[in-house]
Design a protein around this motif. Structure first.
Motif: not given
Length: 141
Positions: A56-58, A91-104
């Protein structure tokens, strides 16, 4: 009148659990809720990558939340610090990737349930603080 208000609150909104606001702060709670909304968007469309990563981008988050780049950065660092999310740029241009830690995230959910049950007690405590009531008579609804 009630019909218009109902319609306004039916769509295009961010659900922010109150215990998240109490646990973090408003900006971080909004950021977490928006990131989770993005996660469900990509999950529902089979768009999660490599074990749950999504981007998801800024700009997109700003458009959806009005959180500035700086506010997002502070919130993301806090959520990373708790281990709730992981972040990477790619990537180019840079993309911000997220991932949830399911345990936390599961522990956060358990904490959410515990804090939700104590809501009545907290309201009583707030009422004792004698916070002045706000006057909304200047607003036209």
């Amino acid at each position: 009148m009630k019909n218009k208000l109902d319609k306004m609150f039916e769509s295009d909104f961010i659900r922010v659990p109150r215990p998240f606001i109490r646990r973090f702060n408003l900006n971080t709670a909004v950021m977490l809720s928006e990131i989770y909304s993005e996660y469900t968007y990509w999950k529902d469309r089979d768009g999660l990558q490599n074990g749950g990563w999504f981007y998801s981008t800024i700009e997109n988050i700003y458009y959806n939340t009005s959180l500035s780049k700086h506010q997002q950065s502070v919130a993301v660092k806090e959520l990373e610090g708790y281990g709730i999310i992981k972040v990477k740029y790619q990537g180019m241009p840079k993309k911000r990737f997220f991932k949830f830690d399911s345990t936390v995230f599961g522990k956060l959910y358990d904490d959410f349930l515990l804090n939700s049950n104590g809501a009545e007690e907290e309201i009583e405590t707030l009422e004792m603080l004698e916070i002045p009531h706000r006057n909304f008579s200047g607003f036209s609804f």
